[in-house]
Motif scaffolding. Structure first.
Motif, PDB file in Angstrom:
ATOM      1  N   ASP A 107       1.399   0.794   7.971  1.00 35.19           N
ATOM      2  CA  ASP A 107       1.793  -0.360   7.153  1.00 35.19           C
ATOM      3  C   ASP A 107       1.845   0.005   5.679  1.00 35.19           C
ATOM      4  N   GLU A 108       0.863   0.767   5.198  1.00 31.55           N
ATOM      5  CA  GLU A 108       0.863   1.190   3.798  1.00 31.55           C
ATOM      6  C   GLU A 108       2.067   2.073   3.491  1.00 31.55           C
ATOM      7  N   LYS A 109       2.392   2.965   4.418  1.00 34.98           N
ATOM      8  CA  LYS A 109       3.552   3.841   4.212  1.00 34.98           C
ATOM      9  C   LYS A 109       4.845   3.034   4.180  1.00 34.98           C
ATOM     10  N   PHE A 110       4.969   2.037   5.070  1.00 40.16           N
ATOM     11  CA  PHE A 110       6.166   1.199   5.074  1.00 40.16           C
ATOM     12  C   PHE A 110       6.266   0.376   3.795  1.00 40.16           C
ATOM     13  N   THR A 111       5.139  -0.111   3.298  1.00 41.26           N
ATOM     14  CA  THR A 111       5.139  -0.867   2.049  1.00 41.26           C
ATOM     15  C   THR A 111       5.608   0.023   0.896  1.00 41.26           C
ATOM     16  N   LYS A 130      10.071   1.878  -2.756  1.00 42.06           N
ATOM     17  CA  LYS A 130      10.958   2.964  -3.209  1.00 42.06           C
ATOM     18  C   LYS A 130      12.424   2.654  -2.885  1.00 42.06           C
ATOM     19  N   LEU A 131      12.649   2.054  -1.714  1.00 43.26           N
ATOM     20  CA  LEU A 131      14.020   1.709  -1.315  1.00 43.26           C
ATOM     21  C   LEU A 131      14.593   0.627  -2.239  1.00 43.26           C
TER      22      LEU A 131
END
Length: 123
Positions: free
Chosen positions: A86-90, A95-96
Protein backbone atom coordinates in the motif's frame (compact mmCIF):
# COMPACT_ATOMS: atom_id res chain seq x y z
CA UNK A 1 -25.89 -48.49 36.26
CA UNK A 2 -28.67 -50.39 38.04
CA UNK A 3 -27.83 -53.23 40.37
CA UNK A 4 -28.33 -56.71 38.99
CA UNK A 5 -30.92 -58.94 40.71
CA UNK A 6 -31.01 -62.69 40.44
CA UNK A 7 -34.30 -63.92 38.93
CA UNK A 8 -36.76 -65.31 41.49
CA UNK A 9 -36.79 -68.84 40.02
CA UNK A 10 -32.97 -68.98 40.08
CA UNK A 11 -33.04 -67.90 43.72
CA UNK A 12 -35.56 -70.61 44.54
CA UNK A 13 -33.30 -73.19 42.89
CA UNK A 14 -30.41 -71.99 45.06
CA UNK A 15 -32.48 -72.33 48.21
CA UNK A 16 -33.44 -75.87 47.15
CA UNK A 17 -29.87 -76.85 46.24
CA UNK A 18 -28.19 -75.37 49.31
CA UNK A 19 -30.94 -76.37 51.72
CA UNK A 20 -30.81 -73.11 53.70
CA UNK A 21 -32.30 -69.78 52.83
CA UNK A 22 -29.44 -67.82 54.47
CA UNK A 23 -26.73 -69.66 52.48
CA UNK A 24 -28.75 -69.17 49.29
CA UNK A 25 -29.08 -65.44 50.08
CA UNK A 26 -25.29 -65.09 50.60
CA UNK A 27 -24.56 -67.04 47.42
CA UNK A 28 -27.15 -65.02 45.43
CA UNK A 29 -25.62 -61.72 46.65
CA UNK A 30 -22.15 -62.94 45.66
CA UNK A 31 -23.45 -63.85 42.20
CA UNK A 32 -25.17 -60.48 41.83
CA UNK A 33 -22.00 -58.61 42.84
CA UNK A 34 -19.95 -60.71 40.39
CA UNK A 35 -22.35 -60.03 37.55
CA UNK A 36 -22.38 -56.32 38.47
CA UNK A 37 -18.56 -56.22 38.42
CA UNK A 38 -18.49 -57.99 35.05
CA UNK A 39 -20.97 -55.42 33.67
CA UNK A 40 -18.97 -52.46 34.99
CA UNK A 41 -15.59 -53.66 33.72
CA UNK A 42 -16.37 -53.01 30.01
CA UNK A 43 -17.83 -49.59 30.87
CA UNK A 44 -14.62 -48.55 32.62
CA UNK A 45 -12.56 -49.91 29.73
CA UNK A 46 -14.70 -47.99 27.24
CA UNK A 47 -14.33 -44.75 29.21
CA UNK A 48 -10.56 -45.26 29.46
CA UNK A 49 -10.25 -46.08 25.75
CA UNK A 50 -12.42 -43.07 24.89
CA UNK A 51 -10.04 -40.82 26.83
CA UNK A 52 -7.02 -42.28 25.05
CA UNK A 53 -8.62 -41.93 21.61
CA UNK A 54 -9.67 -38.37 22.41
CA UNK A 55 -6.12 -37.44 23.43
CA UNK A 56 -4.64 -39.08 20.33
CA UNK A 57 -7.17 -37.34 18.09
CA UNK A 58 -6.43 -33.97 19.71
CA UNK A 59 -2.69 -34.48 19.16
CA UNK A 60 -3.23 -35.53 15.54
CA UNK A 61 -5.44 -32.53 14.86
CA UNK A 62 -2.91 -30.16 16.41
CA UNK A 63 -0.26 -31.54 14.09
CA UNK A 64 -2.47 -31.44 10.99
CA UNK A 65 -4.49 -28.26 11.47
CA UNK A 66 -3.39 -24.68 11.91
CA UNK A 67 -3.78 -23.40 15.45
CA UNK A 68 -5.32 -20.01 16.11
CA UNK A 69 -1.98 -18.57 17.28
CA UNK A 70 -0.17 -19.75 14.14
CA UNK A 71 -2.98 -18.44 11.93
CA UNK A 72 -2.90 -15.03 13.61
CA UNK A 73 0.89 -14.90 13.34
CA UNK A 74 0.77 -15.64 9.63
CA UNK A 75 -2.02 -13.11 9.11
CA UNK A 76 0.13 -10.45 10.80
CA UNK A 77 2.95 -11.17 8.34
CA UNK A 78 0.51 -10.92 5.42
CA UNK A 79 -0.92 -7.65 6.82
CA UNK A 80 2.59 -6.21 7.09
CA UNK A 81 3.29 -7.14 3.47
CA UNK A 82 0.04 -5.51 2.35
CA UNK A 83 0.96 -2.37 4.28
CA UNK A 84 4.31 -2.22 2.45
CA UNK A 85 2.55 -2.71 -0.89
CA UNK A 86 0.00 0.00 0.00
CA UNK A 87 2.83 2.42 0.82
CA UNK A 88 4.52 1.66 -2.49
CA UNK A 89 1.27 2.21 -4.40
CA UNK A 90 0.71 5.51 -2.59
CA UNK A 91 4.22 6.63 -3.50
CA UNK A 92 3.77 5.47 -7.09
CA UNK A 93 0.43 7.28 -7.32
CA UNK A 94 2.04 10.52 -6.13
CA UNK A 95 4.90 10.17 -8.66
CA UNK A 96 2.44 9.39 -11.46
CA UNK A 97 0.41 12.52 -10.64
CA UNK A 98 3.57 14.65 -10.79
CA UNK A 99 4.56 13.05 -14.11
CA UNK A 100 1.12 13.76 -15.60
CA UNK A 101 1.27 17.39 -14.45
CA UNK A 102 4.78 17.85 -15.96
CA UNK A 103 3.73 16.11 -19.19
CA UNK A 104 0.66 18.35 -19.56
CA UNK A 105 2.76 21.42 -18.89
CA UNK A 106 5.42 20.32 -21.40
CA UNK A 107 2.81 19.54 -24.07
CA UNK A 108 1.12 22.88 -23.49
CA UNK A 109 4.38 24.83 -23.73
CA UNK A 110 5.53 22.87 -26.80
CA UNK A 111 2.22 23.43 -28.63
CA UNK A 112 2.78 25.88 -31.55
CA UNK A 113 -0.64 27.47 -31.08
CA UNK A 114 0.10 28.20 -27.42
CA UNK A 115 3.55 29.57 -28.35
CA UNK A 116 1.91 31.90 -30.91
CA UNK A 117 -0.64 33.03 -28.33
CA UNK A 118 2.04 33.80 -25.74
CA UNK A 119 4.20 35.66 -28.26
CA UNK A 120 1.14 37.67 -29.36
CA UNK A 121 0.36 38.66 -25.76
CA UNK A 122 3.86 39.94 -25.02
CA UNK A 123 4.37 42.04 -28.21
Amino acid sequence: MAAYSLPRDAYELLVEALGEKQKAEIFAQALERSIQAIDERPDAAIVEKKGQIKAELRDDLRQELVTRELFEERMKVIDERFNVVDEKFTSLNYKLNIFIAIALLALTLANPTFAALVSGLFR
